[in-house]
Write a protein that holds these residues in place. Structure first.
Motif, PDB file in Angstrom:
ATOM      1  N   TRP A  13       0.964  -1.354   0.006  1.00  0.00           N
ATOM      2  CA  TRP A  13       0.079  -0.007  -0.165  1.00  0.00           C
ATOM      3  C   TRP A  13       0.689   1.340  -0.088  1.00  0.00           C
ATOM      4  O   TRP A  13       0.229   2.252   0.093  1.00  0.00           O
ATOM      5  CB  TRP A  13      -1.027   0.155   1.194  1.00  0.00           C
ATOM      6  CG  TRP A  13      -2.137  -0.878   1.066  1.00  0.00           C
ATOM      7  CD1 TRP A  13      -2.437  -1.851   0.047  1.00  0.00           C
ATOM      8  CD2 TRP A  13      -3.223  -0.984   2.189  1.00  0.00           C
ATOM      9  NE1 TRP A  13      -3.610  -2.396   0.348  1.00  0.00           N
ATOM     10  CE2 TRP A  13      -4.121  -1.941   1.580  1.00  0.00           C
ATOM     11  CE3 TRP A  13      -3.448  -0.309   3.212  1.00  0.00           C
ATOM     12  CZ2 TRP A  13      -5.327  -2.291   2.154  1.00  0.00           C
ATOM     13  CZ3 TRP A  13      -4.618  -0.675   3.900  1.00  0.00           C
ATOM     14  CH2 TRP A  13      -5.395  -1.524   3.381  1.00  0.00           C
ATOM     15  N   ARG A  14       2.263   1.344  -0.206  1.00  0.00           N
ATOM     16  CA  ARG A  14       3.149   2.376  -0.046  1.00  0.00           C
ATOM     17  C   ARG A  14       2.653   3.342  -1.187  1.00  0.00           C
ATOM     18  O   ARG A  14       2.696   4.430  -0.947  1.00  0.00           O
ATOM     19  CB  ARG A  14       4.406   1.959  -0.395  1.00  0.00           C
ATOM     20  CG  ARG A  14       5.441   2.994  -0.431  1.00  0.00           C
ATOM     21  CD  ARG A  14       5.502   3.524   1.050  1.00  0.00           C
ATOM     22  NE  ARG A  14       6.106   5.159   1.031  1.00  0.00           N
ATOM     23  CZ  ARG A  14       7.687   5.432   0.610  1.00  0.00           C
ATOM     24  NH1 ARG A  14       8.436   4.184   0.761  1.00  0.00           N
ATOM     25  NH2 ARG A  14       8.181   6.513   0.625  1.00  0.00           N
ATOM     26  N   GLY A  15       2.221   2.815  -2.417  1.00  0.00           N
ATOM     27  CA  GLY A  15       1.763   3.942  -3.297  1.00  0.00           C
ATOM     28  C   GLY A  15       0.425   4.520  -3.251  1.00  0.00           C
ATOM     29  O   GLY A  15       0.099   5.212  -4.188  1.00  0.00           O
ATOM     30  N   HIS A  16      -0.360   4.169  -2.112  1.00  0.00           N
ATOM     31  CA  HIS A  16      -1.685   4.744  -2.012  1.00  0.00           C
ATOM     32  C   HIS A  16      -1.400   5.966  -1.264  1.00  0.00           C
ATOM     33  O   HIS A  16      -0.462   6.032  -0.199  1.00  0.00           O
ATOM     34  CB  HIS A  16      -2.463   3.633  -1.336  1.00  0.00           C
ATOM     35  CG  HIS A  16      -2.807   2.641  -1.986  1.00  0.00           C
ATOM     36  ND1 HIS A  16      -3.694   2.970  -3.271  1.00  0.00           N
ATOM     37  CD2 HIS A  16      -2.766   1.330  -1.930  1.00  0.00           C
ATOM     38  CE1 HIS A  16      -3.831   1.625  -3.788  1.00  0.00           C
ATOM     39  NE2 HIS A  16      -3.351   0.785  -3.068  1.00  0.00           N
ATOM     40  N   HIS A  17      -2.115   7.065  -1.401  1.00  0.00           N
ATOM     41  CA  HIS A  17      -2.242   8.140  -0.650  1.00  0.00           C
ATOM     42  C   HIS A  17      -2.554   8.221   0.925  1.00  0.00           C
ATOM     43  O   HIS A  17      -3.258   7.213   1.171  1.00  0.00           O
ATOM     44  CB  HIS A  17      -3.258   9.463  -1.127  1.00  0.00           C
ATOM     45  CG  HIS A  17      -2.986  10.820  -0.876  1.00  0.00           C
ATOM     46  ND1 HIS A  17      -3.271  11.258   0.412  1.00  0.00           N
ATOM     47  CD2 HIS A  17      -2.514  11.753  -1.478  1.00  0.00           C
ATOM     48  CE1 HIS A  17      -2.807  12.471   0.298  1.00  0.00           C
ATOM     49  NE2 HIS A  17      -2.349  12.900  -0.713  1.00  0.00           N
ATOM     50  N   PRO A  18      -1.845   8.750   1.874  1.00  0.00           N
ATOM     51  CA  PRO A  18      -2.012   8.570   3.162  1.00  0.00           C
ATOM     52  C   PRO A  18      -3.456   8.961   3.575  1.00  0.00           C
ATOM     53  O   PRO A  18      -3.979   8.424   4.638  1.00  0.00           O
ATOM     54  CB  PRO A  18      -0.996   9.396   3.959  1.00  0.00           C
ATOM     55  CG  PRO A  18       0.104   9.702   2.760  1.00  0.00           C
ATOM     56  CD  PRO A  18      -0.606   9.726   1.535  1.00  0.00           C
ATOM     57  N   ALA A  19      -3.930  10.012   2.792  1.00  0.00           N
ATOM     58  CA  ALA A  19      -5.438  10.316   3.286  1.00  0.00           C
ATOM     59  C   ALA A  19      -6.250   9.088   2.896  1.00  0.00           C
ATOM     60  O   ALA A  19      -7.239   8.967   3.931  1.00  0.00           O
ATOM     61  CB  ALA A  19      -5.831  11.424   2.591  1.00  0.00           C
ATOM     62  N   PHE A 117      -2.562   1.470   9.994  1.00  0.00           N
ATOM     63  CA  PHE A 117      -2.256   3.028   9.343  1.00  0.00           C
ATOM     64  C   PHE A 117      -0.453   2.907   9.502  1.00  0.00           C
ATOM     65  O   PHE A 117       0.168   3.072   8.559  1.00  0.00           O
ATOM     66  CB  PHE A 117      -2.918   3.935  10.087  1.00  0.00           C
ATOM     67  CG  PHE A 117      -2.294   5.201   9.349  1.00  0.00           C
ATOM     68  CD1 PHE A 117      -2.897   5.732   8.070  1.00  0.00           C
ATOM     69  CD2 PHE A 117      -1.543   5.972  10.048  1.00  0.00           C
ATOM     70  CE1 PHE A 117      -2.527   6.676   7.559  1.00  0.00           C
ATOM     71  CE2 PHE A 117      -0.981   7.327   9.468  1.00  0.00           C
ATOM     72  CZ  PHE A 117      -1.509   7.538   8.265  1.00  0.00           C
ATOM     73  N   ALA A 118      -0.272   2.657  10.764  1.00  0.00           N
ATOM     74  CA  ALA A 118       1.240   2.915  10.773  1.00  0.00           C
ATOM     75  C   ALA A 118       1.973   1.917  10.178  1.00  0.00           C
ATOM     76  O   ALA A 118       3.244   2.072   9.585  1.00  0.00           O
ATOM     77  CB  ALA A 118       1.690   2.733  12.557  1.00  0.00           C
ATOM     78  N   MET A 119       1.777   0.570  10.066  1.00  0.00           N
ATOM     79  CA  MET A 119       2.406  -0.387   9.218  1.00  0.00           C
ATOM     80  C   MET A 119       2.361  -0.301   7.705  1.00  0.00           C
ATOM     81  O   MET A 119       2.588  -1.400   7.127  1.00  0.00           O
ATOM     82  CB  MET A 119       2.317  -1.657   9.873  1.00  0.00           C
ATOM     83  CG  MET A 119       2.553  -1.907  11.362  1.00  0.00           C
ATOM     84  SD  MET A 119       2.468  -3.300  11.847  1.00  0.00           S
ATOM     85  CE  MET A 119       4.067  -4.195  11.430  1.00  0.00           C
ATOM     86  N   LEU A 123       6.295   7.596   8.211  1.00  0.00           N
ATOM     87  CA  LEU A 123       6.057   8.807   8.492  1.00  0.00           C
ATOM     88  C   LEU A 123       6.553   9.802   7.667  1.00  0.00           C
ATOM     89  O   LEU A 123       5.842  10.847   7.393  1.00  0.00           O
ATOM     90  CB  LEU A 123       6.962   9.095   9.845  1.00  0.00           C
ATOM     91  CG  LEU A 123       6.049   9.796  10.918  1.00  0.00           C
ATOM     92  CD1 LEU A 123       4.863   9.917  11.237  1.00  0.00           C
ATOM     93  CD2 LEU A 123       7.115  10.120  11.967  1.00  0.00           C
ATOM     94  N   ALA A 124       7.487   9.465   6.549  1.00  0.00           N
ATOM     95  CA  ALA A 124       7.987  10.345   5.762  1.00  0.00           C
ATOM     96  C   ALA A 124       6.808  10.886   4.700  1.00  0.00           C
ATOM     97  O   ALA A 124       7.167  11.856   4.187  1.00  0.00           O
ATOM     98  CB  ALA A 124       9.196   9.843   5.281  1.00  0.00           C
ATOM     99  N   VAL A 142       7.488  19.346  14.911  1.00  0.00           N
ATOM    100  CA  VAL A 142       7.918  18.742  16.385  1.00  0.00           C
ATOM    101  C   VAL A 142       7.938  17.015  16.185  1.00  0.00           C
ATOM    102  O   VAL A 142       8.756  16.477  16.729  1.00  0.00           O
ATOM    103  CB  VAL A 142       7.047  19.046  17.480  1.00  0.00           C
ATOM    104  CG1 VAL A 142       7.256  18.500  18.909  1.00  0.00           C
ATOM    105  CG2 VAL A 142       7.349  20.884  17.552  1.00  0.00           C
ATOM    106  N   ALA A 143       6.964  16.583  15.654  1.00  0.00           N
ATOM    107  CA  ALA A 143       6.765  15.395  15.491  1.00  0.00           C
ATOM    108  C   ALA A 143       7.833  14.632  14.772  1.00  0.00           C
ATOM    109  O   ALA A 143       8.470  13.520  15.118  1.00  0.00           O
ATOM    110  CB  ALA A 143       5.314  14.773  14.754  1.00  0.00           C
ATOM    111  N   GLY A 144       8.320  15.199  13.772  1.00  0.00           N
ATOM    112  CA  GLY A 144       9.294  15.132  13.000  1.00  0.00           C
ATOM    113  C   GLY A 144      10.829  14.942  13.730  1.00  0.00           C
ATOM    114  O   GLY A 144      11.515  13.853  13.716  1.00  0.00           O
TER     115      GLY A 144
END
Length: 253
Positions: A13-19, A117-119, A123-124, A142-144
């Motif tokens: 799923w890396r190619g899918h948009h995070p939204a 979601f996390a896996m 985060l990048a 700050v999260a980064g």
């Protein structure tokens, strides 16, 4: 690299948009929080596992290992519902077992949905997009920085522990205790030094309150976006259907 990060970068799923992935995981999270604990929590957890291991093809071992620590924390915290404290001392809390089961069920389903979601989303891919939204740039920055420092601390802990093991720092309980205290002191010093150097590096590069980074374009695929809420809808429908079954059977309810 953490197991969660490795799974996210290798995810199909890396190619899918995070939204779109946030919509899927967020719908399941909403089900875990809103639906009745029984049977909503087990149904939501089962559907989340099916989506993660089947559809998203997350490595089962990495998924379960990542869930182990937060679930252990949830179970430990829920044990407090089993007892009550009054003037006479400790006693079994009436209804405490049911309350503890509800908390464990909801939290387990919520943890699994967040891990989904996390896996599947590095985060990048998330933070640079959040930084473009008004009012979220500071939070994303700050999260980064915290994420980067956490990675540095974990790498430092691993290096120091290997060095201590090579010097027989675990040959006895006394040596282990001395190694642990030395490790804590060393981590504090090294982390403080890394943070200071990071601040100096940002200042030397003319940091003015924002970090410009390139963002890989990820298109919003209509089919995936349309299917994203489906697992949550299925969980809600099954929960409502199973909740109505006892009331429709004579002698039950």
């Amino acid at each position: 690299m953490l197991a969660i990060d490795a799974a996210a970068y290798r995810s199909p799923w890396r190619g899918h948009h995070p939204a779109a992935k946030a919509l899927l995981a967020g719908t399941l999270l909403l089900c875990a929080l809103v639906l009745p604990p029984w049977p909503g929590a087990p149904i939501t957890a089962a559907i989340t596992l099916a989506v993660a291991l089947g559809w998203a093809r997350v490595p089962p071992r990495a998924f379960l290992r990542s869930a182990r620590a937060p679930l252990a924390f949830v179970v430990t915290g829920a044990l407090t519902f089993l007892v009550s404290v009054d003037t006479s001392g400790l006693a079994w809390a009436p209804g405490g077992a049911a309350r503890a089961g509800e908390v464990i069920g909801r939290c387990a389903a919520a943890v699994l949905s967040q891990l989904l979601f996390a896996m599947t989303t590095p985060l990048a891919d998330v933070l640079p997009r959040l930084a473009r939204r008004r009012g979220l740039a500071g939070l994303a920055e700050v999260a980064g920085l915290v994420y980067r420092m956490l990675s540095v601390v974990l790498e430092t802990v691993d290096a120091v522990r290997r060095a201590q093991a090579d010097r027989l720092g675990a040959r006895s309980w006394r040596a282990r205790w001395r190694s642990v205290t030395g490790l804590a002191a060393q981590i504090f010093v090294l982390s403080f030094d890394r943070a200071r150097r990071l601040e100096d590096g940002l200042g030397d590069r003319g940091y003015t309150g924002g970090l410009a980074v390139s963002v890989e374009p990820l298109p919003l695929r209509g089919r995936f976006l349309a299917l994203a809420p489906l697992p949550g809808v299925v969980a809600a429908v099954l929960t409502v259907a199973l909740s109505l079954v006892p009331s429709s059977v004579p002698g039950l309810g």
